[in-house]
Motif scaffolding. Structure first.
Motif, mmCIF file in Angstrom:
data_model
loop_
_atom_site.group_PDB
_atom_site.id
_atom_site.type_symbol
_atom_site.label_atom_id
_atom_site.label_comp_id
_atom_site.label_asym_id
_atom_site.label_seq_id
_atom_site.Cartn_x
_atom_site.Cartn_y
_atom_site.Cartn_z
ATOM 1 N N ALA A 66 62.086 7.481 14.777
ATOM 2 C CA ALA A 66 61.542 8.825 14.964
ATOM 3 C C ALA A 66 61.462 9.609 13.661
ATOM 4 O O ALA A 66 60.924 10.719 13.643
ATOM 5 C CB ALA A 66 62.389 9.595 15.971
ATOM 6 N N PHE A 67 61.987 9.067 12.587
ATOM 7 C CA PHE A 67 62.040 9.784 11.311
ATOM 8 C C PHE A 67 60.635 9.973 10.743
ATOM 9 O O PHE A 67 59.824 9.051 10.717
ATOM 10 C CB PHE A 67 62.889 8.987 10.319
ATOM 11 N N GLY A 68 60.358 11.195 10.241
ATOM 12 C CA GLY A 68 59.065 11.483 9.613
ATOM 13 C C GLY A 68 58.303 12.555 10.353
ATOM 14 O O GLY A 68 58.798 13.197 11.280
ATOM 15 N N GLY A 69 57.071 12.777 9.915
ATOM 16 C CA GLY A 69 56.218 13.781 10.543
ATOM 17 C C GLY A 69 56.658 15.204 10.280
ATOM 18 O O GLY A 69 56.405 16.093 11.100
ATOM 19 N N PHE A 70 57.277 15.463 9.126
ATOM 20 C CA PHE A 70 57.870 16.771 8.879
ATOM 21 C C PHE A 70 56.807 17.829 8.577
ATOM 22 O O PHE A 70 55.995 17.663 7.678
ATOM 23 C CB PHE A 70 58.876 16.680 7.734
ATOM 24 N N SER A 71 56.865 18.924 9.333
ATOM 25 C CA SER A 71 55.870 19.982 9.219
ATOM 26 C C SER A 71 56.429 21.295 8.690
ATOM 27 O O SER A 71 55.664 22.205 8.395
ATOM 28 C CB SER A 71 55.212 20.238 10.583
ATOM 29 N N SER A 72 57.755 21.412 8.598
ATOM 30 C CA SER A 72 58.342 22.643 8.080
ATOM 31 C C SER A 72 59.749 22.350 7.585
ATOM 32 O O SER A 72 60.365 21.342 7.962
ATOM 33 C CB SER A 72 58.369 23.734 9.160
ATOM 34 N N LEU A 73 60.254 23.249 6.738
ATOM 35 C CA LEU A 73 61.613 23.081 6.230
ATOM 36 C C LEU A 73 62.244 24.419 5.940
ATOM 37 O O LEU A 73 61.560 25.427 5.735
ATOM 38 C CB LEU A 73 61.629 22.215 4.963
ATOM 39 N N HIS A 74 63.571 24.401 5.910
ATOM 40 C CA HIS A 74 64.354 25.561 5.503
ATOM 41 C C HIS A 74 65.445 25.070 4.570
ATOM 42 O O HIS A 74 66.060 24.023 4.819
ATOM 43 C CB HIS A 74 64.983 26.251 6.713
ATOM 44 N N VAL A 75 65.666 25.793 3.472
ATOM 45 C CA VAL A 75 66.701 25.437 2.509
ATOM 46 C C VAL A 75 67.695 26.589 2.444
ATOM 47 O O VAL A 75 67.351 27.701 2.027
ATOM 48 C CB VAL A 75 66.110 25.153 1.116
ATOM 49 N N ALA A 76 68.918 26.338 2.873
ATOM 50 C CA ALA A 76 69.960 27.355 2.889
ATOM 51 C C ALA A 76 70.807 27.248 1.630
ATOM 52 O O ALA A 76 70.615 26.355 0.794
ATOM 53 C CB ALA A 76 70.826 27.189 4.135
#
Length: 339
Positions: A66-76
């Motif tokens: 299921a890994f992949g297909g990343f559409s957004s991210l947040h970096v804390a």
């Protein structure tokens, strides 16, 4: 008796499910491999593109199907990175100076517009953290909905289908979504549609919510964002100095992506405004390029950091890339945020 026997045979030889296969869920064995990449593979010494200074990047892979297909991210703070896929899959890890992911955790959104069986039920294309309480809002394309989750993404807190987004095309909805800080903006949020303008409008349909978009979805105004020619907005975030930065992308044959980053001053976003912005960088061949769909901005040592993540569409022909840049615009004093 013959009918009964035929039914038994049908049940025995027919698979449990012959319809659409279920959306892949993240497994419990959280493993990520990171391989370094260059800004320019032919000239590895190159470290600048437009107003961006290259700080590094990696290709992310995992044995999890299921890994992949990343559409957004947040970096804390502490470089704790959260990636959200367009299938509702969650990947979290801490990234060290050596670019090795540590403290890895996999998960899936607990609720969404549908049952969660198929991809259209969890078509999460954007994500942003509310600066007021740390809750997370994700934008879903197919249903044109916004869903709000607890900071740990384990429980849903509510959802809404804003009236202004109701007519947005099913696969061209809230591709970009970001909360706005209280300082300079007074709070609220902005979402930008992927491809269509408002009726008889120009560019791409956009909404400035003046309140919380889930609890106060119909407070705000419409405006239009005009991306660079032949490009579509794929994400947006707020820079530490208060400006909006929009990530745009272009696809062209034979299967090549390019991306442009556009900066918009806060004062330009007004009711009914048609906003163009200013291009600050282009990632296109021969530089590293992919289907970049997620952007985040942070501060390190007084400097503005830009992060990008790509959606590999879970295809062997594409890559999940995580890139890091320092924003270094000509004429801006180093270490000092622009007003």
């Amino acid at each position: 008796m013959r009918v009964f026997a035929a039914c038994l045979l049908a049940l025995f030889f027919t698979p449990d499910w012959v319809g659409e296969p279920r959306l892949p869920l993240m497994g419990r064995d959280a493993v990520i491999h990171a391989a370094p990449v260059s800004l320019d593979a032919q000239h590895p010494e190159r470290n600048r593109v437009g107003a961006l200074e290259w700080l590094g990047g990696v290709r992310l892979t995992s044995p999890d199907a299921a890994f992949g297909g990343f559409s957004s991210l947040h970096v804390a703070s502490g470089r704790r990175i959260t990636l959200l896929s367009d299938g509702g899959n969650i990947v979290q890890f801490t990234l060290g100076d050596d670019w090795r992911p540590r403290h890895i955790a996999f998960g899936d959104l607990p609720a969404g517009p549908g049952t969660g069986w198929s991809k259209v039920d969890r078509d999460s294309e954007s994500m942003s953290v509310d600066p007021k309480d740390g809750s997370v809002v994700a934008g879903f394309e197919t249903s044109n909905m916004l869903w709000r989750y607890t900071p740990d993404l384990r429980h849903a807190l509510g959802s809404v289908a804003p009236r202004a987004m109701a007519a947005w095309p099913a696969n061209e909805g809230a591709e970009s979504f970001t909360f706005l800080p209280l300082a300079r903006w007074g709070g609220g949020a902005i979402t930008i549609g992927e491809q269509d303008p408002w009726p008889k409008g120009k560019g791409r349909a956009a909404i400035r919510f003046t309140g919380n978009p889930v609890t106060q979805p119909n407070r705000g105004f419409r405006f239009s964002f005009v991306p660079p020619p032949h490009y579509d907005p794929s994400d947006a975030t707020i820079l530490p100095d208060g400006r909006l930065i929009v990530l745009t992308r272009r696809f062209e044959l034979p299967f090549t992506f390019s991306s442009k980053l556009v900066v918009i001053d806060r004062a330009a976003i007004r009711p009914g405004a048609v906003v163009h912005g200013r291009e600050i960088a282009t990632l296109a061949p021969p530089l590293i390029h992919e289907n970049f769909e997620g952007i985040a901005a942070t501060r390190e040592g007084g400097r503005t950091i830009i992060w990008l993540v790509s959606d590999d569409n879970q295809s062997i022909l594409q890559r999940s890339l995580l890139l890091k840049f320092r924003l270094d615009e000509p004429g801006a004093p180093k270490g000092v945020a622009r007003p």
